[in-house]
Design a protein around this motif. Sequence first.
Motif, PDB file in Angstrom:
ATOM      1  N   ARG A  65       0.851  -1.185   0.000  1.00 39.03           N
ATOM      2  CA  ARG A  65       0.000   0.000   0.000  1.00 39.03           C
ATOM      3  C   ARG A  65       0.886   1.234   0.000  1.00 39.03           C
ATOM      4  NH1 ARG A  65      -4.579   0.068   4.622  1.00 39.03           N
ATOM      5  NH2 ARG A  65      -6.309   0.891   3.407  1.00 39.03           N
ATOM      6  N   ARG A  66       0.577   2.180  -0.856  1.00 41.52           N
ATOM      7  CA  ARG A  66       1.289   3.457  -0.805  1.00 41.52           C
ATOM      8  C   ARG A  66       0.291   4.545  -0.511  1.00 41.52           C
ATOM      9  NH1 ARG A  66       4.881   4.356  -5.906  1.00 41.52           N
ATOM     10  NH2 ARG A  66       2.939   5.434  -6.380  1.00 41.52           N
ATOM     11  N   PRO A  67       0.573   5.391   0.480  1.00 45.41           N
ATOM     12  CA  PRO A  67      -0.396   6.399   0.914  1.00 45.41           C
ATOM     13  C   PRO A  67      -0.953   7.207  -0.250  1.00 45.41           C
ATOM     14  CG  PRO A  67       1.472   6.396   2.383  1.00 45.41           C
ATOM     15  CD  PRO A  67       1.792   5.429   1.286  1.00 45.41           C
ATOM     16  N   HIS A  68      -2.226   7.283  -0.327  1.00 45.80           N
ATOM     17  CA  HIS A  68      -2.941   8.070  -1.340  1.00 45.80           C
ATOM     18  C   HIS A  68      -2.742   7.540  -2.742  1.00 45.80           C
ATOM     19  CE1 HIS A  68      -4.055  11.246   1.452  1.00 45.80           C
ATOM     20  NE2 HIS A  68      -2.867  11.080   1.978  1.00 45.80           N
ATOM     21  N   ALA A  69      -2.052   6.462  -2.895  1.00 48.35           N
ATOM     22  CA  ALA A  69      -1.750   5.966  -4.232  1.00 48.35           C
ATOM     23  C   ALA A  69      -2.329   4.585  -4.476  1.00 48.35           C
ATOM     24  CB  ALA A  69      -0.240   5.949  -4.450  1.00 48.35           C
ATOM     25  N   GLY A  70      -3.126   4.085  -3.571  1.00 43.03           N
ATOM     26  CA  GLY A  70      -3.787   2.823  -3.818  1.00 43.03           C
ATOM     27  C   GLY A  70      -2.997   1.610  -3.352  1.00 43.03           C
ATOM     28  N   VAL A  71      -3.629   0.484  -3.451  1.00 43.08           N
ATOM     29  CA  VAL A  71      -2.992  -0.756  -3.029  1.00 43.08           C
ATOM     30  C   VAL A  71      -2.816  -1.657  -4.240  1.00 43.08           C
ATOM     31  CG1 VAL A  71      -4.205  -0.569  -0.845  1.00 43.08           C
ATOM     32  CG2 VAL A  71      -5.068  -2.100  -2.578  1.00 43.08           C
ATOM     33  N   ARG A  72      -1.783  -2.477  -4.183  1.00 43.67           N
ATOM     34  CA  ARG A  72      -1.525  -3.438  -5.243  1.00 43.67           C
ATOM     35  C   ARG A  72      -1.361  -4.806  -4.620  1.00 43.67           C
ATOM     36  NH1 ARG A  72      -0.238  -1.319  -9.818  1.00 43.67           N
ATOM     37  NH2 ARG A  72       0.173   0.909 -10.016  1.00 43.67           N
ATOM     38  N   VAL A  73      -1.712  -5.832  -5.370  1.00 46.97           N
ATOM     39  CA  VAL A  73      -1.415  -7.179  -4.922  1.00 46.97           C
ATOM     40  C   VAL A  73       0.091  -7.351  -4.989  1.00 46.97           C
ATOM     41  CG1 VAL A  73      -1.760  -9.620  -5.357  1.00 46.97           C
ATOM     42  CG2 VAL A  73      -3.605  -8.003  -5.795  1.00 46.97           C
ATOM     43  N   VAL A  74       0.655  -7.922  -3.961  1.00 44.59           N
ATOM     44  CA  VAL A  74       2.098  -8.081  -3.918  1.00 44.59           C
ATOM     45  C   VAL A  74       2.527  -9.013  -5.041  1.00 44.59           C
ATOM     46  CG1 VAL A  74       2.176 -10.092  -2.408  1.00 44.59           C
ATOM     47  CG2 VAL A  74       4.033  -8.443  -2.377  1.00 44.59           C
ATOM     48  N   SER A  75       3.619  -8.678  -5.686  1.00 44.79           N
ATOM     49  CA  SER A  75       4.118  -9.562  -6.733  1.00 44.79           C
ATOM     50  C   SER A  75       5.434 -10.156  -6.253  1.00 44.79           C
ATOM     51  CB  SER A  75       4.296  -8.792  -8.038  1.00 44.79           C
ATOM     52  OG  SER A  75       5.423  -7.969  -7.977  1.00 44.79           O
ATOM     53  N   VAL A  76       5.412 -11.456  -6.121  1.00 41.01           N
ATOM     54  CA  VAL A  76       6.566 -12.169  -5.597  1.00 41.01           C
ATOM     55  C   VAL A  76       7.443 -12.607  -6.756  1.00 41.01           C
ATOM     56  CG1 VAL A  76       7.304 -14.196  -4.326  1.00 41.01           C
ATOM     57  CG2 VAL A  76       5.281 -12.937  -3.607  1.00 41.01           C
ATOM     58  N   SER A  77       8.688 -12.265  -6.707  1.00 40.59           N
ATOM     59  CA  SER A  77       9.609 -12.654  -7.774  1.00 40.59           C
ATOM     60  C   SER A  77       9.953 -14.131  -7.626  1.00 40.59           C
ATOM     61  CB  SER A  77      10.878 -11.819  -7.707  1.00 40.59           C
ATOM     62  OG  SER A  77      11.610 -12.183  -6.554  1.00 40.59           O
ATOM     63  N   ALA A  78      10.560 -14.671  -8.655  1.00 41.34           N
ATOM     64  CA  ALA A  78      10.960 -16.076  -8.618  1.00 41.34           C
ATOM     65  C   ALA A  78      11.898 -16.321  -7.449  1.00 41.34           C
ATOM     66  CB  ALA A  78      11.631 -16.460  -9.934  1.00 41.34           C
ATOM     67  N   ALA A  79      12.860 -15.422  -7.269  1.00 42.74           N
ATOM     68  CA  ALA A  79      13.831 -15.595  -6.194  1.00 42.74           C
ATOM     69  C   ALA A  79      13.118 -15.605  -4.847  1.00 42.74           C
ATOM     70  CB  ALA A  79      14.860 -14.459  -6.243  1.00 42.74           C
ATOM     71  N   GLU A  80      12.150 -14.708  -4.677  1.00 43.87           N
ATOM     72  CA  GLU A  80      11.450 -14.622  -3.398  1.00 43.87           C
ATOM     73  C   GLU A  80      10.614 -15.863  -3.145  1.00 43.87           C
ATOM     74  OE1 GLU A  80      10.854  -9.835  -2.716  1.00 43.87           O
ATOM     75  OE2 GLU A  80       9.612 -10.876  -4.183  1.00 43.87           O
ATOM     76  N   LEU A  81      10.042 -16.423  -4.207  1.00 46.35           N
ATOM     77  CA  LEU A  81       9.264 -17.650  -4.034  1.00 46.35           C
ATOM     78  C   LEU A  81      10.155 -18.768  -3.515  1.00 46.35           C
ATOM     79  CD1 LEU A  81       6.556 -19.084  -4.408  1.00 46.35           C
ATOM     80  CD2 LEU A  81       7.286 -19.706  -6.708  1.00 46.35           C
ATOM     81  N   LEU A  82      11.345 -18.858  -4.054  1.00 47.02           N
ATOM     82  CA  LEU A  82      12.272 -19.892  -3.590  1.00 47.02           C
ATOM     83  C   LEU A  82      12.680 -19.642  -2.137  1.00 47.02           C
ATOM     84  CD1 LEU A  82      14.463 -20.273  -6.794  1.00 47.02           C
ATOM     85  CD2 LEU A  82      12.674 -21.802  -5.951  1.00 47.02           C
ATOM     86  N   GLU A  83      12.845 -18.376  -1.785  1.00 46.74           N
ATOM     87  CA  GLU A  83      13.175 -18.054  -0.394  1.00 46.74           C
ATOM     88  C   GLU A  83      12.056 -18.495   0.538  1.00 46.74           C
ATOM     89  OE1 GLU A  83      16.064 -16.703   0.807  1.00 46.74           O
ATOM     90  OE2 GLU A  83      16.714 -17.134  -1.239  1.00 46.74           O
TER      91      GLU A  83
END
Lengths: 226, 226
Positions: A65-83
């Motif tokens: 979430r960014r203030p006043h700028a809306g929310v986004r679904v988190v996007s997990v990178s390949a590296a982060e998925l492996l982590e």
Amino acid sequence: MNAPVTITQTRADEAFDCLQTAIVKGELAPGEKIGELDLCERFNLTRGPVREALGRLESRGLLVRRPHAGVRVVSVSAAELLELYRIREVMEGLAARQAAERMTDQEIADLQATLDSHETMIEEARGQAYYQAEGDYDFHHRIATGSRNTKLAQMLLGDLYYMVRMYRYRLSTSSGRPHRALGEHRRIVEAIAQRDGELAEFLMKRHINAARQNIERKIEQGEISF
Amino acid sequence: MNAPVTITQTRADEAFDCLQTAIVKGELAPGEKIGELDLCERFNLTRGPVREALGRLESRGLLVRRPHAGVRVVSVSAAELLELYRIREVMEGLAARQAAERMTDQEIADLQATLDSHETMIEEARGQAYYQAEGDYDFHHRIATGSRNTKLAQMLLGDLYYMVRMYRYRLSTSSGRPHRALGEHRRIVEAIAQRDGELAEFLMKRHINAARQNIERKIEQGEISF
DNA sequence: ATTTCTTGGATTGTTGACAATATGAAAGGA
DNA sequence: TCCTTTCATATTGTCAACAATCCAAGAAAT
């Protein structure tokens, strides 16, 4: 006189559930910007509850979430998925060890029965990756609960599994894997039934490590788009 | 022309921080029921932001909420506190291993410098348990960050450490422990400096296990009230 | 043509009023 | 005296309007 169990699910809870499943099922794609009003219209709710749900999801790491700028679904990178799988390895290893020490005989029997039903599921629903994945989820769910470690179960069930499930819908398990996975599940349950915590931990860690390597292979072969 | 960095901390963030520190510092005792209006008056905020903050804290497990019945600060039993340390053991073990693989030389040098300052702190502030605890927190914080594992750091820094810190204020470390703990920290950093992830993991697990046993002993001796 | 500045619009953050529900005290019966 | 039931109150959950902020389109200048 039993009062009717007052399942007073508050609207915020409702919004929370709706959003969570929408994210997990991929109806809201990672990285996609979502407006509060869209969500209200979509789920027939007002902004109050929706906002509260968004806050909860954010603090769980499913939204950014960014203030006043809306929310986004988190996007997990390949590296982060492996982590993520590295974390699962140690946490579920602990869960398996404690489950071996603490599950009741009844729970273990149920778990074995569950594996039987998974076996028929794999044979009948050949290629139905979805149900296989759900079976896998069920197995891990029971062990997390069986650890009798409140916080551990909460972290696994409330945080990690949802993030992993987000990507289950893209990661169709490779053809040979379900059978092998079932065999690994069986051996883990055996160790639990023998109350051998150390072995259960070892086998669970190896099981998740194998799953991670399976994903890693797919990423290298470009079978997954991020 | 640099715009003034717009540290637009939204009111909800403000409420979140205030509440979290209030809980950690023990100003809101575990089990205590807290009314929304009290909080509003206390922090000069309105109910909207406060409610949002409460929702976030709840989903992080620091509060427990019952519909229409108010929120309470979560009260962790002795058994659950020990379980928390079991989780820390495996998670921070992983963090140490990954830190050994990924921290920069500069970060490692800083970490060693930090330990030096901790050493003087322990000697000078003899018995000042609070600052020793903060030093310990600093050490673990750096390693969690150094793991470069986003989710792992998030779980440790955002969830577990706050729960542990809730009880730091009651668990004055026993007289001999700080010195021993510092020695253990030193050996962990050595292993990291030598890029020996396996050893770092082993030492970190043993370190946390020792801390857990220390608490266990105190509980048996009735030095802690729950 | 590209960059910077301005401005309108849309979206988010906040507020205070309104509705729904649980808690606790008082009243009644066993 | 003790237990059950009722009801009033306070607190929480929800809503809709208001204020603050960001974003993008368009104009002006280099």
